[in-house]
Design a protein around this motif. Structure first.
Motif, PDB file in Angstrom:
ATOM      1  N   LEU A   1     -44.391 -60.930  35.215  1.00  0.00           N
ATOM      2  CA  LEU A   1     -45.794 -60.813  35.615  1.00  0.00           C
ATOM      3  C   LEU A   1     -46.341 -59.522  35.017  1.00  0.00           C
ATOM      4  CD1 LEU A   1     -45.348 -61.817  39.371  1.00  0.00           C
ATOM      5  CD2 LEU A   1     -46.330 -63.235  37.557  1.00  0.00           C
ATOM      6  N   ASN A   2     -47.562 -59.569  34.454  1.00  0.00           N
ATOM      7  CA  ASN A   2     -47.939 -58.502  33.533  1.00  0.00           C
ATOM      8  C   ASN A   2     -49.310 -57.869  33.754  1.00  0.00           C
ATOM      9  OD1 ASN A   2     -45.514 -59.114  32.072  1.00  0.00           O
ATOM     10  ND2 ASN A   2     -46.596 -60.856  31.185  1.00  0.00           N
ATOM     11  N   GLN A   3     -49.767 -57.853  35.000  1.00  0.00           N
ATOM     12  CA  GLN A   3     -51.082 -57.258  35.226  1.00  0.00           C
ATOM     13  C   GLN A   3     -50.941 -55.914  35.930  1.00  0.00           C
ATOM     14  OE1 GLN A   3     -54.327 -58.751  38.060  1.00  0.00           O
ATOM     15  NE2 GLN A   3     -54.908 -59.743  36.137  1.00  0.00           N
ATOM     16  N   PRO A   4     -51.482 -54.835  35.353  1.00  0.00           N
ATOM     17  CA  PRO A   4     -52.218 -54.804  34.088  1.00  0.00           C
ATOM     18  C   PRO A   4     -51.323 -54.664  32.864  1.00  0.00           C
ATOM     19  CG  PRO A   4     -52.228 -52.633  35.057  1.00  0.00           C
ATOM     20  CD  PRO A   4     -51.510 -53.530  36.039  1.00  0.00           C
ATOM     21  N   PHE A   5     -50.049 -54.284  33.109  1.00  0.00           N
ATOM     22  CA  PHE A   5     -49.113 -54.144  31.994  1.00  0.00           C
ATOM     23  C   PHE A   5     -47.788 -54.763  32.387  1.00  0.00           C
ATOM     24  CE2 PHE A   5     -49.952 -49.821  33.900  1.00  0.00           C
ATOM     25  CZ  PHE A   5     -49.047 -49.948  34.931  1.00  0.00           C
ATOM     26  N   GLY A   6     -46.913 -54.934  31.428  1.00  0.00           N
ATOM     27  CA  GLY A   6     -45.611 -55.533  31.693  1.00  0.00           C
ATOM     28  C   GLY A   6     -45.137 -56.442  30.588  1.00  0.00           C
ATOM     29  N   ALA A   7     -46.077 -57.110  29.904  1.00  0.00           N
ATOM     30  CA  ALA A   7     -45.685 -58.016  28.813  1.00  0.00           C
ATOM     31  C   ALA A   7     -44.842 -57.290  27.775  1.00  0.00           C
ATOM     32  CB  ALA A   7     -46.933 -58.621  28.169  1.00  0.00           C
ATOM     33  N   ALA A   8     -45.214 -56.048  27.473  1.00  0.00           N
ATOM     34  CA  ALA A   8     -44.520 -55.286  26.433  1.00  0.00           C
ATOM     35  C   ALA A   8     -43.105 -54.902  26.827  1.00  0.00           C
ATOM     36  CB  ALA A   8     -45.322 -54.033  26.075  1.00  0.00           C
TER      37      ALA A   8
ATOM     38  N   TRP B   1     -40.730 -57.553  34.040  1.00  0.00           N
ATOM     39  CA  TRP B   1     -39.667 -58.471  34.419  1.00  0.00           C
ATOM     40  C   TRP B   1     -39.149 -58.099  35.801  1.00  0.00           C
ATOM     41  CZ3 TRP B   1     -37.897 -63.063  33.748  1.00  0.00           C
ATOM     42  CH2 TRP B   1     -36.597 -63.403  34.107  1.00  0.00           C
ATOM     43  N   ALA B   2     -39.289 -59.029  36.750  1.00  0.00           N
ATOM     44  CA  ALA B   2     -38.822 -58.821  38.120  1.00  0.00           C
ATOM     45  C   ALA B   2     -37.630 -59.739  38.366  1.00  0.00           C
ATOM     46  CB  ALA B   2     -39.942 -59.106  39.112  1.00  0.00           C
ATOM     47  N   PRO B   3     -36.405 -59.220  38.288  1.00  0.00           N
ATOM     48  CA  PRO B   3     -35.228 -60.079  38.444  1.00  0.00           C
ATOM     49  C   PRO B   3     -34.989 -60.465  39.897  1.00  0.00           C
ATOM     50  CG  PRO B   3     -34.563 -57.784  38.174  1.00  0.00           C
ATOM     51  CD  PRO B   3     -36.068 -57.816  38.013  1.00  0.00           C
ATOM     52  N   ASN B   4     -34.363 -61.616  40.080  1.00  0.00           N
ATOM     53  CA  ASN B   4     -33.908 -62.018  41.411  1.00  0.00           C
ATOM     54  C   ASN B   4     -32.513 -62.619  41.279  1.00  0.00           C
ATOM     55  OD1 ASN B   4     -34.308 -64.664  40.498  1.00  0.00           O
ATOM     56  ND2 ASN B   4     -36.290 -64.883  41.528  1.00  0.00           N
TER      57      ASN B   4
ATOM     58  N   ALA C   1     -40.013 -63.831  44.315  1.00  0.00           N
ATOM     59  CA  ALA C   1     -40.089 -62.814  43.265  1.00  0.00           C
ATOM     60  C   ALA C   1     -39.941 -61.398  43.790  1.00  0.00           C
ATOM     61  CB  ALA C   1     -41.420 -62.955  42.520  1.00  0.00           C
ATOM     62  N   GLY C   2     -40.360 -61.144  45.026  1.00  0.00           N
ATOM     63  CA  GLY C   2     -40.235 -59.815  45.574  1.00  0.00           C
ATOM     64  C   GLY C   2     -41.222 -58.805  45.037  1.00  0.00           C
ATOM     65  N   VAL C   3     -42.348 -59.282  44.499  1.00  0.00           N
ATOM     66  CA  VAL C   3     -43.361 -58.352  43.970  1.00  0.00           C
ATOM     67  C   VAL C   3     -44.492 -58.121  44.963  1.00  0.00           C
ATOM     68  CG1 VAL C   3     -42.837 -58.908  41.569  1.00  0.00           C
ATOM     69  CG2 VAL C   3     -44.622 -60.205  42.769  1.00  0.00           C
TER      70      VAL C   3
ATOM     71  N   ASP D   1     -45.811 -65.308  44.811  1.00  0.00           N
ATOM     72  CA  ASP D   1     -44.599 -64.743  45.377  1.00  0.00           C
ATOM     73  C   ASP D   1     -44.593 -65.007  46.883  1.00  0.00           C
ATOM     74  OD1 ASP D   1     -42.340 -63.324  46.040  1.00  0.00           O
ATOM     75  OD2 ASP D   1     -43.364 -61.379  46.037  1.00  0.00           O
ATOM     76  N   LEU D   2     -43.626 -65.809  47.338  1.00  0.00           N
ATOM     77  CA  LEU D   2     -43.531 -66.162  48.752  1.00  0.00           C
ATOM     78  C   LEU D   2     -42.249 -65.609  49.374  1.00  0.00           C
ATOM     79  CD1 LEU D   2     -44.795 -69.858  48.595  1.00  0.00           C
ATOM     80  CD2 LEU D   2     -46.104 -67.800  49.136  1.00  0.00           C
ATOM     81  N   ALA D   3     -41.715 -64.537  48.783  1.00  0.00           N
ATOM     82  CA  ALA D   3     -40.461 -63.972  49.289  1.00  0.00           C
ATOM     83  C   ALA D   3     -40.587 -63.531  50.738  1.00  0.00           C
ATOM     84  CB  ALA D   3     -40.044 -62.785  48.416  1.00  0.00           C
ATOM     85  N   ARG D   4     -41.783 -63.080  51.136  1.00  0.00           N
ATOM     86  CA  ARG D   4     -41.985 -62.626  52.519  1.00  0.00           C
ATOM     87  C   ARG D   4     -42.334 -63.778  53.457  1.00  0.00           C
ATOM     88  NH1 ARG D   4     -45.867 -57.417  51.046  1.00  0.00           N
ATOM     89  NH2 ARG D   4     -44.322 -56.282  49.769  1.00  0.00           N
ATOM     90  N   ARG D   5     -42.550 -64.968  52.912  1.00  0.00           N
ATOM     91  CA  ARG D   5     -42.914 -66.126  53.735  1.00  0.00           C
ATOM     92  C   ARG D   5     -42.099 -67.350  53.313  1.00  0.00           C
ATOM     93  NH1 ARG D   5     -47.495 -68.362  53.562  1.00  0.00           N
ATOM     94  NH2 ARG D   5     -48.326 -67.625  51.586  1.00  0.00           N
ATOM     95  N   PRO D   6     -40.777 -67.251  53.384  1.00  0.00           N
ATOM     96  CA  PRO D   6     -39.949 -68.395  52.957  1.00  0.00           C
ATOM     97  C   PRO D   6     -40.246 -69.622  53.809  1.00  0.00           C
ATOM     98  CG  PRO D   6     -38.651 -66.792  54.194  1.00  0.00           C
ATOM     99  CD  PRO D   6     -39.964 -66.145  53.920  1.00  0.00           C
ATOM    100  N   GLY D   7     -40.099 -70.776  53.167  1.00  0.00           N
ATOM    101  CA  GLY D   7     -40.341 -72.029  53.872  1.00  0.00           C
ATOM    102  C   GLY D   7     -41.795 -72.419  53.945  1.00  0.00           C
ATOM    103  N   THR D   8     -42.686 -71.630  53.348  1.00  0.00           N
ATOM    104  CA  THR D   8     -44.115 -71.940  53.372  1.00  0.00           C
ATOM    105  C   THR D   8     -44.625 -72.145  51.944  1.00  0.00           C
ATOM    106  OG1 THR D   8     -44.893 -69.637  53.163  1.00  0.00           O
ATOM    107  CG2 THR D   8     -44.368 -70.446  55.382  1.00  0.00           C
TER     108      THR D   8
END
Length: 474
Positions: free
Chosen positions: A165-172, A155-158, A298-300, A313-320
């Motif tokens: 997003l869960n690759q390879p782990f994270g769902a759990a 879980w990546a909060p904003n 998302a900042g991931v 995730d387009l946090a580094r490229r807003p507006g695109t």
């Protein structure tokens, strides 16, 4: 039947009944209930996944608390025992607190153990091949995982919500799950959030309604999905719905915080459908019942091929919006990685090699860049470059996202193309995802399939390109 025959039959029936009375209790006594394994046996991630059962369906109900930034959740898992189970595990990690667990409607004992184990002991043992249901209620703020080698997941909060997003782990970290790619299942998501927030997940849109002060949406992933491909997104989004040219429902959403114009948002939607149609021409029918994409702040630092609806995730490229090449990569994954999923994480080149090759095919068709040129650009790195060190089909746990998995994986496919010829390679691109649709496959499976289709012995090619460290000669 004569009288004497009846008498003989009665004697025989009595003897049989006596024999059964003796045998059946003995068989019942012989049934030994044992714990399911606390792992799926993957050497890269030994704690991930569990043994003793196959999950068939997840019904996940999550309510997002915009003030506390956490969830109240109920996950119901339908599964089938593959052994006589005295107890079994689900993967569940982080600070989420379990309040209640039931197995087949009856209270079950449970405890947290190891790195990510939720150990569940039902009121009575579960017989092999029996179907059972486990319901887990829980609440809290999910863990954001930041692995030193593999980056951010879970879980990546904003500011407005967050993404999972869960690759390879994270769902759990968000819901209890058998968290390994080999145990694919269908999913139903019911997501509730305060008015003003949008909620998205994998699969077909199943409706929207209000519940108290919340807006609830339902999503259904009707095709089997590995947990690492599951996704939710919560926040303030602009949404466009429609269909691709072949009629597949297409839902795209752009995070308002990115400042994407309506014209660009429409382009994102249209290009998603167009790129998917182009890839279907190479790979065969799109494998899922809906498509789309989520452009999030998302900042991931990456995009991910979340099943049926990639997240960018387009946090580094807003507006695109995502580039055409990135769309080709993540949508190519829908066939390779999502529909056909690796048996072990060491086989991830089968995902990334094909997804990178999807970029090369797209560039050849629309950007006047031949696939051979893309190959030579990738191959041009000097032999002493670190790129050539990991083995493509066994890169090691910390290298599953290494460049060699992507670029050398794609180069391997191009060398295979040259070895078996244009006609058979074109056939392979469609036959492979069709043969393993909704299934798992290994490198060995792919080699055997390629040899059978081409009629050629390919051990030397694959030994050189995916099993050996160092720059291969041409």
């Amino acid at each position: 039947m004569s009288r004497s025959s009846r008498a003989l039959a009665a004697v025989a029936l009595g003897a049989t009944a006596g024999l059964l009375a003796t045998v059946l209790p003995a068989q019942a006594a012989a049934a030994k209930f044992t714990p399911g394994a606390p792992g799926a046996g993957d050497p890269y991630f030994p704690d991930m996944g569990n043994g003793g059962y196959d999950a068939a369906h997840y019904d996940i109900d999550l309510r997002y608390d915009a003030i506390g930034k956490g969830f109240e959740g109920t996950t119901t898992v339908k599964a089938r025992a593959t052994q006589h189970l005295s107890r079994f595990n689900l993967d569940f990690l982080g600070p989420l607190t379990v309040s209640d667990i039931k197995v087949n409607g009856r209270a079950a004992a449970h405890k947290r153990t190891g790195a990510q184990e939720l150990e569940i002991t039902p009121a009575k043992g579960l017989r092999e091949r029996s179907e059972f249901t486990v319901t887990v209620k829980y609440a809290g703020v999910p863990l954001k995982i930041n692995d030193p080698a593999l980056g951010v997941s879970g879980w990546a909060p904003n500011a407005d919500g967050g993404v999972m997003l869960n690759q390879p782990f994270g769902a759990a970290s968000v819901f209890p799950v058998n968290d390994h790619p080999t145990d694919k299942a269908t999913y139903t998501w019911t997501l509730a959030a305060p008015k003003g927030l949008n909620t998205f997940a994998n699969g077909d849109f199943g409706g929207r309604w209000t519940r108290g002060g919340d807006v609830v949406t339902r999503w259904k992933m009707r095709q089997p999905m590995a947990s690492e491909l599951s996704m939710i997104a919560i926040g303030k989004y602009d949404t466009i719905t429609g269909r691709t040219k072949s009629g597949v429902p297409n839902i795209t959403a752009t995070d308002k915080a990115l400042g994407i114009t309506p014209e660009l948002a429409k382009s994102f939607h249209t290009k998603t459908g167009d790129v998917q149609e182009f890839l279907a021409g190479h790979y065969g029918s799109y494998p899922f019942s809906s498509t789309g994409g989520i452009a999030a702040k998302a900042g991931v630092g990456y995009a991910l091929e979340t099943q049926g609806r990639p997240l960018y995730d387009l946090a580094r490229r807003p507006g695109t919006i995502p580039s055409d090449g990135l769309l080709a990569h993540e949508l190519g994954h829908q066939w390779f990685g999502d529909s056909v999923t690796p048996k072990r994480w060491a086989d991830i080149w089968l995902n990334e090699g094909f997804a990178t090759y999807s970029e090369w095919l797209y560039a050849e068709k629309f950007q006047n860049k031949p696939v051979q040129t893309s190959f030579y650009e990738a191959y041009g790195l000097p032999a002493d470059n670190e790129f050539w060190v990991p083995k493509t089909a066994d890169p090691g746990r910390d290298n599953i996202f290494h460049g060699t998995v992507y670029e050398r994986g794609a180069m391997t496919l191009h060398v295979l193309r040259k070895a078996i010829g244009e006609e058979k390679f074109a056939k392979l691109l469609k036959a492979w995802p069709k043969a393993y649709k909704d299934r798992n496959a290994s490198t060995a499976d792919f080699i055997a399939f390629s040899e059978k289709l081409s009629g050629k012995q390919l051990d030397e090619l694959f030994q050189k390109w995916v099993y050996t460290s160092g720059k291969p000669s041409l």
